[in-house]
Scaffold this motif. Structure first.
Motif, mmCIF file in Angstrom:
data_model
loop_
_atom_site.group_PDB
_atom_site.id
_atom_site.type_symbol
_atom_site.label_atom_id
_atom_site.label_comp_id
_atom_site.label_asym_id
_atom_site.label_seq_id
_atom_site.Cartn_x
_atom_site.Cartn_y
_atom_site.Cartn_z
ATOM 1 N N GLY A 559 0.801 -1.220 0.000
ATOM 2 C CA GLY A 559 0.000 0.000 0.000
ATOM 3 C C GLY A 559 0.827 1.261 0.000
ATOM 4 N N ALA A 560 2.050 1.212 -0.543
ATOM 5 C CA ALA A 560 2.936 2.376 -0.541
ATOM 6 C C ALA A 560 3.605 2.502 -1.903
ATOM 7 N N PRO A 561 3.755 3.724 -2.429
ATOM 8 C CA PRO A 561 4.426 3.911 -3.723
ATOM 9 C C PRO A 561 5.918 3.609 -3.605
ATOM 10 N N GLN A 562 6.527 3.293 -4.739
ATOM 11 C CA GLN A 562 7.958 3.046 -4.807
ATOM 12 C C GLN A 562 8.580 4.036 -5.774
ATOM 13 N N TRP A 563 9.694 4.654 -5.341
ATOM 14 C CA TRP A 563 10.373 5.665 -6.160
ATOM 15 C C TRP A 563 11.808 5.192 -6.379
ATOM 16 N N TRP A 564 12.172 4.949 -7.628
ATOM 17 C CA TRP A 564 13.514 4.492 -7.967
ATOM 18 C C TRP A 564 14.139 5.524 -8.896
ATOM 19 N N PRO A 565 15.191 6.234 -8.448
ATOM 20 C CA PRO A 565 15.757 7.321 -9.274
ATOM 21 C C PRO A 565 16.386 6.846 -10.567
ATOM 22 N N ASP A 566 16.903 5.601 -10.594
ATOM 23 C CA ASP A 566 17.530 5.106 -11.818
ATOM 24 C C ASP A 566 17.419 3.588 -11.850
ATOM 25 N N LEU A 567 17.847 3.023 -12.975
ATOM 26 C CA LEU A 567 17.721 1.579 -13.167
ATOM 27 C C LEU A 567 18.606 0.808 -12.195
ATOM 28 N N THR A 591 6.332 3.540 -9.116
ATOM 29 C CA THR A 591 5.293 2.517 -9.058
ATOM 30 C C THR A 591 4.267 2.937 -8.020
ATOM 31 N N LEU A 592 3.008 3.119 -8.447
ATOM 32 C CA LEU A 592 1.991 3.745 -7.612
ATOM 33 C C LEU A 592 0.817 2.790 -7.422
ATOM 34 N N PRO A 593 0.492 2.424 -6.176
ATOM 35 C CA PRO A 593 -0.690 1.590 -5.947
ATOM 36 C C PRO A 593 -1.958 2.415 -6.160
ATOM 37 N N LEU A 594 -3.005 1.775 -6.657
ATOM 38 C CA LEU A 594 -4.288 2.447 -6.893
ATOM 39 C C LEU A 594 -5.258 2.014 -5.795
ATOM 40 N N PHE A 595 -5.711 2.979 -4.994
ATOM 41 C CA PHE A 595 -6.613 2.696 -3.885
ATOM 42 C C PHE A 595 -7.885 3.524 -4.026
ATOM 43 N N PRO A 604 -7.222 -1.742 -2.294
ATOM 44 C CA PRO A 604 -6.504 -1.630 -3.574
ATOM 45 C C PRO A 604 -7.362 -2.091 -4.745
ATOM 46 N N VAL A 605 -7.186 -1.425 -5.878
ATOM 47 C CA VAL A 605 -7.869 -1.848 -7.100
ATOM 48 C C VAL A 605 -6.884 -2.110 -8.234
ATOM 49 N N GLY A 606 -5.576 -1.836 -8.002
ATOM 50 C CA GLY A 606 -4.594 -2.075 -9.052
ATOM 51 C C GLY A 606 -3.345 -1.249 -8.800
ATOM 52 N N ALA A 607 -2.569 -0.993 -9.846
ATOM 53 C CA ALA A 607 -1.330 -0.222 -9.721
ATOM 54 C C ALA A 607 -0.928 0.304 -11.082
ATOM 55 N N ILE A 608 -0.108 1.374 -11.058
ATOM 56 C CA ILE A 608 0.463 1.968 -12.267
ATOM 57 C C ILE A 608 1.977 2.009 -12.091
ATOM 58 N N SER A 609 2.716 1.626 -13.125
ATOM 59 C CA SER A 609 4.172 1.742 -13.122
ATOM 60 C C SER A 609 4.591 2.644 -14.270
ATOM 61 N N LEU A 610 5.384 3.661 -13.964
ATOM 62 C CA LEU A 610 5.856 4.617 -14.959
ATOM 63 C C LEU A 610 7.371 4.504 -15.069
ATOM 64 N N GLY A 611 7.895 4.393 -16.280
ATOM 65 C CA GLY A 611 9.333 4.319 -16.506
ATOM 66 C C GLY A 611 9.788 5.474 -17.374
ATOM 67 N N PHE A 612 10.889 6.131 -16.983
ATOM 68 C CA PHE A 612 11.405 7.297 -17.688
ATOM 69 C C PHE A 612 12.738 6.949 -18.333
#
Length: 894
Positions: A559-567, A591-595, A604-612
């Motif tokens: 239930g917590a977002p994850q923040w990764w600055p680089d690969l 990576t963001l959980p959807l609540f 929770p209903v799902g999650a979104i992952s964004l890559g830059f």
């Protein structure tokens, strides 16, 4: 041997000079820093030097002494240095030192020293007393100079001086001659009067003893003539003489070496001309010209700088971004000072609140040196960081000067540089630097101009920061509003997933976006939209267990977002996920959980992952914005789910109820029919065969008994096939219930092995079993046993000879059971088809290897029903390996 006492000095007064005028104070030799400097200089001196303490014992000798005498330090210190004096001269040296010590006066001796090869060498020794601040005697400074080669030559030189008497009296210029010890042996009256000392008083003395500081300078220059043996012409000397104290005179002198027949330098002949008045007139004219030129240059420079300040002020007033501010200031700085490169950094804070630097503009630097100057954190070894921390201009004129001051390496093509803080109301908000490929110094006027330019840049930078922050906030608000409005209009999960993944990549500049929803049973994550992901990767992760140890599953579970600055940071936390992450070619990842719901009601209903495509900082503003977007996506997914459920419920409630009743009746009828039509005849056949085997209808021949056995085996096989069909039907209809709980896998294996032993014995195959008795997995014990029995039976069926192996292995998250055979194998094109129902990979094998083609289909469905999977690896003609993978569990204690 000679001794030069100074009876005019009181015994308790510290000396102010050594013979010849060379100043030597106790502080210069005894204070820590200067003593180290003295020793460093003494080690490189070409003469032999030593120090004694107040008791007269030697405490230091330099490298020249040890190199000449061959003595060790242990032997030389104390009074051992006297062992190097020739025995015939030692008493004279000791007496001269003993007499000078209580008098606290300098002394001079001429003696022979034994060289390291034993040869005696004439040398001149000088001792100078050292005094403390209170006038106490600290000891003596001693020096020896090798004069052996000059000893006889000087005697011959003195004999020739008489021939020059007439010339010395007649010439109206200064004339004199020095021996190799730089002592006067002849001087004419003209030069003696100029010095203010009688001619005879010069003879036997050095220039430093007669002329003080001027003499010291002359001796240093004369010594070079002795060393090189070459004449030095038009030497300019400036200083005061005893004849005219307080007035500086200038002489132009010619220094001519006197050579012996063998080329040895016997002494130096000097011709001196006083050009004081002439020099004064020329110097005054040059001073006036130089002052005029300097004033004109300062005025022109100030005018140029004022114009540059006006220019940059106009540009900065309209700068709307930090990049524009940096470019304006750096161009002015580069053009004004002729720099080769320039850079500007701003002070930023990381997530922990620590100060660091970030480049906002650069000119002339290639990327690698530019990144190296972008110091993070605020490293004190960096000169630009020092300028910011100390709020002052820092510079170095050469690369060597910079290397001595700072440990951080500069780009190799930078020789000089200047670093300037950006000051705003007394605090440093950043810094800027100019780099030069040549040596460069910076005057006070230039430094003040750089600071003024830096203050203007700081104000403009702060304005640009505020403007950028406001513009970014407005842009994010508009984006959030637009995305929200669009999501409200969408109805299905497919529409929402496709829009969200595509739109978020566009508005955020992301390379990848993955939108997933949580399955209704809460056990799976299912892809509803993906953008920027290779098709193979997307297909592999189309649906996966929430128990998977991957970022998107962890974010939902925790239930917590994850923040990764680089690969690199992502792969360090999820090394097993590295291959999938690299396939997407991303750097920074969020990576963001959807609540939905609030507080304790949130679910929770799902999650979104964004890559830059580049590393990301994910500051507080960026995180808040991404979380707001995620919240809108969560609400849209929940709305779609509720709308879809409601629509399906309303539209098909009656229809489904009717169909359910019809299906229930049909299934009941079908099962009853199947049970009656198939099982009853089979049981009757089996019963009659048993009666015949019991010979109730008469004797049975061996051939008949064998035929009856075949009939029994065929009946059992047919009954097994019917059971397979019924089991598959139950799985397909979802009527199979799973009792998944922590299960010791080794126990299940031991229960299954006896069931296949008859087949092993009949085929003559070997079974190699290797299990870990502590491995526990989430599984249905009965269903897992059925899967393992199917796999073992299948392996035995398709292995005509060789062996079958069963292995059990576990890691931190999974338990894997593999069944490996050395049988016929599976063609590459058919490997996935073996899991399809009613499929025989080789139709030509149906007679030899009978079956419905349902065993592997049922086994995979059972494995997935337990939250795991069943996979195969095979090579035709070399056997197959089937692997059951289950989530690892801790077995509960009793």
């Amino acid at each position: 041997m000679s001794h030069a006492p100074r009876p005019d000095r009181p015994a308790d007064a510290p000396p102010d000079s050594v013979p010849g005028g060379a100043s030597f104070t106790v502080e210069a030799a005894e204070s820590g820093e200067r003593l180290r400097a003295f020793r460093a200089a003494a080690e490189g001196a070409p003469v032999m030097l030593g120090l004694t303490d107040g008791r007269g014992r030697c405490v230091y000798c330099n490298a020249a002494w040890y190199a000449f005498t061959g003595q060790s330090e242990e032997r030389a210190l104390g009074v051992g240095w006297l062992d190097a004096v020739h025995p015939d001269d030692r008493a004279d040296v000791e007496r001269a030192y003993r007499e000078a010590h209580p008098r606290r006066e300098p002394f001079r001796v001429e003696c022979r020293l034994r060289r390291r090869d034993g040869a005696p060498r004439w040398a001149i020794g000088i001792g100078v007393p050292r005094f403390g601040e209170a006038g106490d005697l600290l000891g003596f400074l001693g020096a020896f100079v090798d004069v052996h080669e000059r000893h006889e030559a000087e005697r011959r030189l003195r004999a020739s001086y008489g021939e020059l008497e007439a010339v010395y009296r007649a010439v109206p210029v200064g004339l004199c001659v020095f021996d190799r010890d730089l002592r006067w042996v002849r001087i004419n009256e003209w030069l003696a009067q100029l010095n203010g000392v009688p001619a005879q008083a010069h003879v036997g003395r050095r220039p430093s003893e007669v002329l003080g500081a001027l003499g010291v300078e002359a001796e240093a220059m004369l010594a070079r003539v002795l060393e090189t043996g070459e004449a030095v012409r038009d030497v300019v000397l400036e200083g005061e003489t005893p004849a005219d104290p307080g007035v500086r005179h200038t002489w132009i002198e010619q220094w001519l070496p006197i050579h012996a027949e063998d080329g040895t330098v016997l002494g130096i002949s000097v011709v001196a001309e006083d050009v004081t008045e002439r020099q004064r007139s020329a110097a005054e004219r040059e001073r006036l010209h130089e002052a005029e030129r300097a004033a004109r240059a300062r005025a022109e420079a100030n005018e140029r700088r004022l114009a540059q300040l006006q220019r940059v002020t106009a540009v900065l007033s309209g700068a709307a971004s930090t990049g524009e501010v940096a470019r304006a200031v750096l161009e002015v700085g580069r053009d004004t000072f002729g720099a080769d490169a320039a850079t500007m950094v701003e002070v930023v804070e990381d997530d922990a609140g620590a100060a660091g630097l970030r480049t906002v503009g650069s000119l002339g630097f290639v990327e690698e040196p530019r990144a190296r100057w972008d110091a993070r954190p605020l490293d004190p070894s960096s000169p630009i960081a020092q300028a910011i921390r100390e709020r002052r201009v820092v510079s170095y004129a050469t690369a060597a000067e910079r290397a001595a001051a700072w440990s951080a390496a500069a780009p190799p093509d930078v020789e000089a540089a200047v670093f300037v803080p950006l000051l705003l109301e007394g605090r440093a908000v950043g810094g800027w630097a100019l780099a030069f490929g040549r040596t460069r110094t910076f005057g006070d006027d230039e430094r003040e101009f750089l600071l003024t330019l830096g203050r203007q840049a700081a104000q403009a930078l702060e304005r640009a920061r505020l403007f950028e922050a406001e513009r970014a906030a407005r842009r994010r608000a508009e984006t959030l509003q637009g995305v929200t409005a669009a999501l409200v209009r969408l109805r299905t999960l497919e529409e929402i997933g496709a829009f969200a993944s595509r739109e978020l990549c566009g508005v955020l500049g992301a390379r990848m976006c993955w939108v997933t929803r949580l399955s209704d049973d809460g056990a799976w994550l299912e892809t509803v939209g993906v953008h920027g992901v290779p098709e193979e990767t997307a297909r592999r992760w189309r649906r996966f267990s929430l128990a998977e140890a991957v970022p998107i599953a962890d974010a939902v579970r925790e239930g917590a977002p994850q923040w990764w600055p680089d690969l690199a940071a992502l792969q360090a936390a999820y090394p097993h996920y590295a291959e999938s992450a690299s396939a997407i070619q991303r750097e920074g990842t969020a990576t963001l959980p959807l609540f939905v719901g609030e507080g304790a009601d949130a679910r929770p209903v799902g999650a979104i992952s964004l890559g830059f495509g580049a590393p990301q900082r994910f500051d507080a503003d960026a995180r808040g914005f991404l979380l707001a977007l995620a919240q809108q996506c969560a609400q849209a997914i929940e709305r779609a789910r509720l709308a879809d459920a409601a629509a399906r419920s309303l539209a098909s409630a009656e229809h489904e109820r009717a169909r359910a009743e019809e299906a229930s009746l049909a299934k009941s009828g079908f099962l009853a029919t199947m049970s009656h039509e198939l099982r009853t005849p089979l049981n009757a056949i089996a019963g009659h065969v048993e009666l015949m085997e019991m010979e109730l209808h008469g004797p049975v021949t061996p051939a008949q008994r064998e035929a009856l056995g075949r009939v029994q085996r065929a009946g059992r096989l047919l009954l097994s096939r019917i059971n397979d069909v019924l089991n598959f039907a139950r799985l397909e209809s979802g009527h199979v219930a799973f009792d998944v709980r922590p299960t010791p896998i080794a126990e299940v294996v031991r229960e299954v092995l006896p069931l296949v032993e008859p087949q092993l014995a009949s085929r003559g195959l070997l079974l190699d079993v290797e299990v870990d008795g502590e491995a526990t997995a989430h599984a249905d014990r009965e269903k897992l046993g059925q899967v393992l029995l199917n796999l073992l039976s299948n392996a035995l069926k398709f292995t005509p000879r060789g062996r079958v192996a069963l292995r059990l292995a576990a890691d931190a998250t999974h338990v894997r059971v593999t069944v490996q055979d050395s049988g016929i194998g599976i063609p590459a094109a058919q490997r996935e088809r073996v899991f399809e129902p009613f499929v025989q990979v080789r139709s030509g094998l149906t007679r030899e290897h009978e079956g419905t083609g349902l065993g592997l289909a049922i086994s995979r469905d059972l494995a997935r029903g337990m939250g795991g999977d069943l996979t195969v690896e095979s090579e035709e003609g070399k056997g197959s390996t089937f692997t059951v993978t289950l989530g690892r569990a801790e077995y509960p204690e009793d």
